[in-house]
Write a protein that holds these residues in place. Structure first.
Motif, PDB file in Angstrom:
ATOM      1  N   PRO A  56       3.480  10.360  -5.531  1.00 55.72           N
ATOM      2  CA  PRO A  56       4.914  10.705  -5.447  1.00 55.72           C
ATOM      3  C   PRO A  56       5.494  10.946  -6.840  1.00 55.72           C
ATOM      4  CG  PRO A  56       4.385   8.745  -4.154  1.00 55.72           C
ATOM      5  CD  PRO A  56       3.188   9.040  -4.986  1.00 55.72           C
ATOM      6  N   GLU A  57       6.556  11.700  -6.887  1.00 55.45           N
ATOM      7  CA  GLU A  57       7.158  12.034  -8.174  1.00 55.45           C
ATOM      8  C   GLU A  57       7.658  10.792  -8.900  1.00 55.45           C
ATOM      9  OE1 GLU A  57      10.687  14.904 -10.033  1.00 55.45           O
ATOM     10  OE2 GLU A  57      10.245  14.909  -7.891  1.00 55.45           O
ATOM     11  N   GLY A  58       8.219   9.857  -8.147  1.00 58.37           N
ATOM     12  CA  GLY A  58       8.710   8.643  -8.788  1.00 58.37           C
ATOM     13  C   GLY A  58       7.606   7.847  -9.459  1.00 58.37           C
ATOM     14  N   ASN A 102       4.314   1.551  -5.980  1.00 61.52           N
ATOM     15  CA  ASN A 102       5.263   0.917  -6.912  1.00 61.52           C
ATOM     16  C   ASN A 102       5.057  -0.584  -6.966  1.00 61.52           C
ATOM     17  OD1 ASN A 102       6.687   3.180  -7.887  1.00 61.52           O
ATOM     18  ND2 ASN A 102       7.919   3.279  -6.025  1.00 61.52           N
ATOM     19  N   GLU A 103       4.703  -1.165  -5.841  1.00 62.83           N
ATOM     20  CA  GLU A 103       4.423  -2.606  -5.834  1.00 62.83           C
ATOM     21  C   GLU A 103       3.201  -2.918  -6.691  1.00 62.83           C
ATOM     22  OE1 GLU A 103       3.426  -6.164  -2.600  1.00 62.83           O
ATOM     23  OE2 GLU A 103       3.879  -4.130  -1.928  1.00 62.83           O
ATOM     24  N   ALA A 104       2.186  -2.049  -6.614  1.00 60.84           N
ATOM     25  CA  ALA A 104       1.008  -2.250  -7.458  1.00 60.84           C
ATOM     26  C   ALA A 104       1.338  -2.050  -8.934  1.00 60.84           C
ATOM     27  CB  ALA A 104      -0.108  -1.292  -7.031  1.00 60.84           C
ATOM     28  N   LEU A 105       2.188  -1.055  -9.230  1.00 63.53           N
ATOM     29  CA  LEU A 105       2.564  -0.826 -10.631  1.00 63.53           C
ATOM     30  C   LEU A 105       3.349  -1.987 -11.211  1.00 63.53           C
ATOM     31  CD1 LEU A 105       3.597   2.945 -10.568  1.00 63.53           C
ATOM     32  CD2 LEU A 105       1.571   1.956 -11.609  1.00 63.53           C
ATOM     33  N   ALA A 106       3.993  -2.749 -10.353  1.00 58.93           N
ATOM     34  CA  ALA A 106       4.785  -3.883 -10.840  1.00 58.93           C
ATOM     35  C   ALA A 106       3.917  -4.955 -11.483  1.00 58.93           C
ATOM     36  CB  ALA A 106       5.604  -4.486  -9.691  1.00 58.93           C
ATOM     37  N   THR A 107       2.595  -4.912 -11.240  1.00 58.94           N
ATOM     38  CA  THR A 107       1.713  -5.886 -11.886  1.00 58.94           C
ATOM     39  C   THR A 107       1.607  -5.659 -13.392  1.00 58.94           C
ATOM     40  OG1 THR A 107      -0.223  -4.493 -11.483  1.00 58.94           O
ATOM     41  CG2 THR A 107       0.368  -6.106  -9.778  1.00 58.94           C
ATOM     42  N   ARG A 108       1.945  -4.424 -13.842  1.00 60.57           N
ATOM     43  CA  ARG A 108       1.964  -4.078 -15.267  1.00 60.57           C
ATOM     44  C   ARG A 108       0.576  -4.198 -15.896  1.00 60.57           C
ATOM     45  NH1 ARG A 108       6.809  -7.141 -18.183  1.00 60.57           N
ATOM     46  NH2 ARG A 108       6.196  -5.659 -19.811  1.00 60.57           N
ATOM     47  N   ARG A 109      -0.465  -4.039 -15.091  1.00 63.04           N
ATOM     48  CA  ARG A 109      -1.828  -4.057 -15.605  1.00 63.04           C
ATOM     49  C   ARG A 109      -2.295  -2.626 -15.829  1.00 63.04           C
ATOM     50  NH1 ARG A 109      -4.197  -7.390 -10.954  1.00 63.04           N
ATOM     51  NH2 ARG A 109      -6.037  -6.167 -11.453  1.00 63.04           N
TER      52      ARG A 109
END
Length: 880
Positions: free
Chosen positions: A428-430, A407-414
Motif C-alpha cells: 500500500p502507498e502508506g 503497519n502493525e509489523a512496521l511498528a516493531t521498528r526492526r
C-alpha cells in the motif's frame, strides 16, 4: 571425550612460532627483554621493512632516520627508549611522546637534552606546551620552565576569556563573530581577523563548529584544541566533502590514522589514493577504504585477503560492490560476525544466502529471511524456524497481509521486518511512505526499488543524502536520461535489479545485464517493457518464472490467464509435489485451496500454507483428512478462532498441539472447554489447563475423570471454592486430594463422610493436638502424691481444661460421629473420635460394633469357623 586444554606459551615460544599474530610479534619485538626481542625480530612472519628498522635500532641506532625514529616512538617500550636516547629525534616526535606521558624518559635520554630543549620543542606545538604547563605528571622543574615561556599570539594557550587575547577593537570582534555564525557561507577572514581568531579562544570554539570552514583552518584548530569540536567538524568534512586533490594527498600521508581513515571513506577520493590507502599499515584505515561507497571490486577483493583483521573483513562483507566469489569465500570462513554482515549485504548471491540460512546464530538467519535475493525455498524453510523473530520475518516475505497488518509489523521498528516488507511484490502507498522515510539507508534503497513507488516518493529518494539510496532509486527512474543510467556503477546488485526492469535503460545496458549472475536480473531483462512483445505470455508455462512474472508492471494483463492455468495444474491428479509447491505461491486463493486439498502436496508446502492470509485456506487445511502433527502445532497459533476450533474437532489431534492450545494465555474459553471433552486428552494437557487463570476452566478440569492425583492435590487448594468442590465431587477423587481438603475447616465433615477417605485422613480429622497435650499432662499429674493431686489450683485447672476440650469436641460432634462410622477408620482414629461422652458418639460406636460383628459373621460363614475375636475399642482411658 575431555576437552583438550591449551598449554600457555612462554614469550620465547610465541616469538619463535610463525603462527603468532603480527600485532603480538610487534609487542614482543619491541619489549624490554633483549632475548625475546632478538627471537621475535627474526621471525619470518614479521614484515621485512619492519624487521629491518627494528634490527637497525638494535645494531646501528645512529643510522636511524627521523621517520624511522618517529615510527619506533609508537612501538613499545624499546622503541620509545631508542627514540628518547637518539639525538636526531624530531621536535614533533618529542612533543608526541611528552603528551603521551614520557617526559621523565625524555629527560633521562640523549646527552645534551635538557629542560630547555624540551621546552623549545614544545613551543612549536601549542598542545604540547599547554600539556607541560598544566599536567601534574610533568616534573616540577620542567613544568615551571614551561610556564615562564612567553607565548606568541599565533600559538597562544587557550583561555576562556576573550580579554586574555589581543586587545582588539569591538567592531572587528563582532565582524568575525558574524562571519562564524553564518553557517551557510564559507568564512573568508582578513589578516587582522585571522590574527584575532588565533588569539581568541571563544572565537576558536565558534569556528570549530562551522561546517564550511576550510580544512587547513580546521587542522590548525584541531592541533590547538586536541579532541575538541574541531576534530568532529574536520572528520565530517574529510568524509563527505569533495576536497581538492592536494588536500586529499596531504591527508592521505598524514601521520594521524583517524584523519587517513576519514578521507578513505570520502566518495570523491581519487582512485590512486584509494589504492594507496588500501595498503595502509593501520587496519582501521584499510577498513575505512572498504566503507568507501565507490570502492571497486578490485579494492574489496584485495582487502578480503587481510586475514585476521575482523574490522576489515566485516566492512568488505558489508559492501555492496564486493564480488560474489569473495562473499562466498567469506561465508566459508569461521567468523560469525562476518557471516552476519554477508547476510545483510544487498548484493549477496542466493547460493551464499542459502548456506547462511543454516547458521547457528538467529540474527544471521533473520537477515537471510529478510534478504530480497534469498531463494524462495529457503524463505519457506525459515518460516518454521524455532526462533520467533526469524519465523516472523520469513512469514512477512511469503505471506499476504493488508495495510493494517503491515503497519502493525512496521511498528516493531526492526530493520529486518522493514526489509522483508519492502521486498513484497505489492505494498500500500502508506506503507511505502513509511519505508521511504526510514532512518536505515538500506530500507530506503529497497523502497526505491519497489515497482509501486510513486513519482513523489521517487523524487524524494533521488535527493536522499545517502549516495547508495540515490543511485538505487535512479536505476528505477523511468524519466532519467540513458546517459545517467549508463553511468551508474553496476557492481551493486540493487542497481542492476533496478536497471534490468527500467524501460528507460539503454539497450547496451540491458544486453550486458541479460548475462547477469542473478536469475532475477536476467528474468527482469526479459520481462522489461522495452523487451520484445509477448515475452511474459511465453513464460507463463514455466513455473519457476511465475513469481517473477507477478512482480512485473504488466502482470495485471495476464493475471486471469495465469490463475486459470494454475488452477488446472493444481486440480490434475498427477500433479507432483514440486509443482504443487510452486502453485502454493499463487496469488489466487482458489489455486491455493486446491493445493491444500491435493493428496500429493508435501508437508513443506502445507507448512507454508499454514501462514496463508486467507482464513478460508487455513480452514481447509485444518479440515484436511491427513494433517501432520507439526502442521497441527502451527495451526494452534492461528489468529482465527474458527481455524483453531476446527483443529480441536479432529480426532487425530496431536498431543503437543493440545498442549500448545492449553498454554495460550488468551485463548477463547469455549475452545478450551471443547478441548477438555476431547477423547484423546492427556494428563499433560489437563496440567496446562489446571494453570489457567479462569476459574471456569479449572473447575471443568477438576471434575475430569482422568485428572491425575498430583493435579487433584493442586486444585484442592485452589483459591476458588467451586474448584475445590469440583475436586471433592470428582468420581476419581483420591485420598491425597482429600488430605488437602481436610485442612479446610468447612470441608472437614464432608471429607470424613467421603468413601475415598483414607485411614490417615480420618486419623488427622479425629486428632486434637491440644487434647493430646492435656492427656500427657494429666498422666504426669496422676503420678503425683494424692495430696498434691488434690490441691485446689490443680483441681481447678483440671476442671477448666476438661470443660474447654469438651466444648471443642462438642463443636466437632458430627465430624467425630462421621469418623467413627467410616469403614476405613482405624482403631486409633476411633479412639480419638470417642474422646467426647455423648449419646451420638455412643450410638455411632454401637453401630460400628454391630457392623463389625456382622462382617465377622459373614466371613465366618463364608470361610468356616474362625476364632472369635472382638475388636478392641478401648479409648485412651478416659472420655472428656
Amino acid at each position: 571425550m575431555p576437552r583438550e586444554q591449551t598449554i600457555p606459551q612462554t614469550p620465547i615460544q610465541e616469538a619463535l612460532n610463525e603462527q603468532t599474530s603480527e600485532a603480538r610479534l610487534f609487542e614482543l619485538a619491541c619489549g624490554m627483554d633483549a632475548e625475546v626481542r632478538r627471537v621475535a625480530q627474526g621471525n619470518s612472519a614479521l614484515a621485512a621493512p619492519f624487521r629491518k628498522v627494528l634490527q637497525l635500532a638494535e645494531q646501528s641506532p645512529t643510522e636511524l632516520t627521523p621517520v624511522q625514529l618517529d615510527w619506533l616512538a609508537g612501538k613499545g617500550a624499546f622503541g620509545r627508549q631508542v627514540a628518547a636516547n637518539h639525538p636526531a629525534t624530531t621536535a614533533a616526535t618529542l612533543n608526541r611522546m611528552m603528551q603521551e606521558g614520557y617526559t621523565r624518559l625524555l629527560l633521562a635520554g640523549a646527552r645534551g637534552r635538557s629542560v630547555a630543549t624540551l621546552v623549545a620543542a614544545a613551543q612549536t606545538d601549542l598542545a604540547a606546551l599547554h600539556y607541560l604547563q598544566t599536567d601534574r605528571s610533568v616534573p616540577l622543574l620542567l613544568r615551571t620552565a614551561a610556564k615562564r615561556v612567553s607565548v606568541l599570539p599565533s600559538a597562544a594557550v587557550p583561555t576562556d576569556s576573550a580579554d586574555a587575547s589581543l586587545n582588539t577593537d569591538a567592531d572587528l570582534l563582532a565582524q568575525v563573530r558574524a562571519k562564524l555564525l553564518d553557517r551557510h557561507t564559507p568564512p573568508v577572514l582578513t589578516v587582522e581577523e585571522a590574527k584575532l581568531l588565533t588569539a581568541n579562544a571563544r572565537l576558536q570554539r565558534l569556528a570549530a563548529r562551522h561546517p564550511l570552514l576550510s580544512v587547513p583552518q580546521l587542522l590548525w584548530l584541531d592541533r590547538t584544541h586536541p579532541y575538541g569540536h574541531a576534530r568532529e567538524t574536520l572528520l565530517r568534512q574529510l568524509e563527505r566533502n569533495a576536497l581538492e586533490e592536494d588536500t586529499f594527498t596531504e591527508i592521505a600521508a598524514d601521520s594521524d590514522a583517524e584523519l587517513r581513515a576519514a578521507v578513505a571513506r570520502n566518495p570523491a577520493l581519487p582512485d590512486l589514493l584509494r589504492a594507496q590507502l588500501r595498503e595502509d599499515q593501520d587496519s582501521w584505515v584499510r577498513g575505512a577504504v572498504a566503507e568507501n561507497p565507490n570502492a571497486t571490486p578490485e579494492d574489496l577483493t584485495r582487502l578480503a585477503l587481510d586475514e585476521g583483521q575482523a574490522v576489515v573483513l566485516e566492512h568488505v562483507a558489508r559492501h555492496p560492490h564486493t564480488p560474489d566469489a569473495v562473499l562466498l569465500r567469506l561465508v566459508q570462513g569461521a567468523d560469525p560476525a562476518v557471516h552476519l554482515e554477508v547476510a545483510r549485504n544487498p548484493s549477496t548471491p542466493p547460493e551464499a544466502l542459502a548456506l547462511l540460512a543454516s547458521s547457528h546464530r538467529y540474527a544471521t538467519r533473520e537477515a537471510v529471511a529478510a534478504h530480497p535475493l534469498t531463494p524462495p525455498e529457503t524463505v519457506v524453510a525459515l518460516t518454521a524456524d524455532p526462533h520467533d523473530r526469524v519465523a516472523l520475518v520469513a512469514r512477512l516475505r511469503v505471506g499476504h497481509g493488508n495495510e493494517d497488518t503491515l503497519n502493525e509489523a512496521l511498528a516493531t521498528r526492526r530493520r529486518n521486518v522493514k526489509l522483508a516488507i519492502s521486498a513484497r511484490t505489492k505494498l500500500p502507498e502508506g506503507v511505502l511512505v513509511r519505508l521511504s522515510q526510514d532512518r536505515s539507508p538500506q530500507v530506503r534503497a529497497q523502497a526505491g526499488l519497489h515497482p509501486d513507488l510513486t513519482e513523489l516518493l521517487r523524487g524524494r529518494l533521488l535527493d536522499d543524502p545517502d549516495l547508495s539510496v540515490a543511485r538505487v532509486t535512479l536505476a528505477t527512474d523511468t524519466t532519467a536520461s540513458p546517459e545517467m543510467l549508463d553511468a551508474l556503477p553496476r557492481h551493486d546488485a540493487r542497481i542492476r535489479r533496478g536497471l534490468s526492469r527500467n524501460p528507460a535503460s539503454p539497450a547496451d545496458v540491458l544486453n550486458s545485464l541479460s548475462d547477469d549472475a542473478l536469475q532475477e536480473v536476467r528474468l527482469s531483462v526479459v520481462l522489461n517493457a522495452a523487451a520484445p512483445e509477448g515475452a511474459i505470455r511465453r513464460r507463463l508455462p514455466e513455473q519457476p518464472l511465475r513469481p517473477v512474472i507477478r512482480q512485473h508492471p504488466l502482470y495485471e494483463r495476464v493475471r486471469d490467464e495465469l490463475q486459470q492455468r494454475e488452477y488446472e495444474e493444481a486440480a490434475a491428479p498427477t500433479a507432483s509435489a514440486e509443482a504443487l509447491s510452486v502453485l502454493a505461491q499463487s496469488d489466487s486463493a482458489k489455486v491455493r485451496r486446491q493445493v491444500v486439498r491435493h493428496p500429493n502436496t508435501d508437508e513443506a508446502t502445507l507448512t507454508l500454507l499454514t501462514q496463508d492470509p486467507s482464513e478460508e485456506i487455513r480452514r481447509t487445511l485444518a479440515s484436511r483428512p491427513e494433517l501432520p502433527a507439526r502442521l497441527q502445532r502451527l495451526l494452534c497459533i492461528d489468529s482465527s478462532l474458527v481455524v483453531r476450533t476446527l483443529l480441536v474437532r479432529r480426532e487425530d489431534l496431536d498431543v503437543q498441539a493440545m498442549v500448545d492450545l492449553a498454554s495460550r494465555p488468551n485463548e477463547e474459553l469455549s475452545l478450551l472447554l471443547s478441548l477438555t471433552r476431547h477423547p484423546q486428552i492427556t494428563a499433560e494437557v489437563l496440567a496446562r489447563l489446571a494453570q489457567h487463570a479462569d476459574a471456569d476452566i479449572r473447575e471443568v478440569v477438576a471434575r475430569h475423570v482422568r485428572l491425575p492425583t498430583t493435579l487433584q492435590v493442586r486444585l484442592a487448594s485452589d483459591p476458588q471454592d467451586r474448584v475445590a468442590d469440583a475436586v471433592f465431587h470428582n468420581p476419581s477423587c483420591t485420598s491425597e486430594a482429600l488430605e488437602v481438603l481436610a485442612v479446610q475447616p468447612r470441608r472437614r465433615l464432608q471429607v470424613a463422610k467421603h468413601p475415598a477417605a483414607s485411614a490417615s485422613v480420618l486419623e488427622r480429622l479425629a486428632f486434637d493436638a491440644r487434647y493430646a497435650r492435656f492427656l500427657r499432662v494429666r498422666r504426669v499429674v496422676s503420678r503425683l502424691p494424692a495430696r498434691a493431686r488434690e490441691l485446689p489450683p490443680l483441681q481447678r485447672w483440671h476442671e477448666w481444661s476438661a470443660r474447654q476440650h469438651s466444648q471443642r469436641a462438642f463443636r466437632d460432634l458430627n465430624l467425630l460421629i462421621a469418623v467413627i462410622q467410616h469403614p476405613a477408620a482405624t482403631d486409633q482414629a476411633v479412639r480419638w473420635a470417642m474422646r467426647l461422652e455423648h449419646p451420638g458418639i455412643r450410638a455411632a460406636r454401637q453401630e460400628r460394633r454391630l457392623r463389625q460383628q456382622e462382617s465377622m459373621t459373614n466371613q465366618t460363614e463364608s470361610q468356616g469357623n474362625l476364632p472369635d475375636r472382638s475388636t478392641s475399642e478401648n479409648g485412651t482411658g478416659e472420655n472428656v
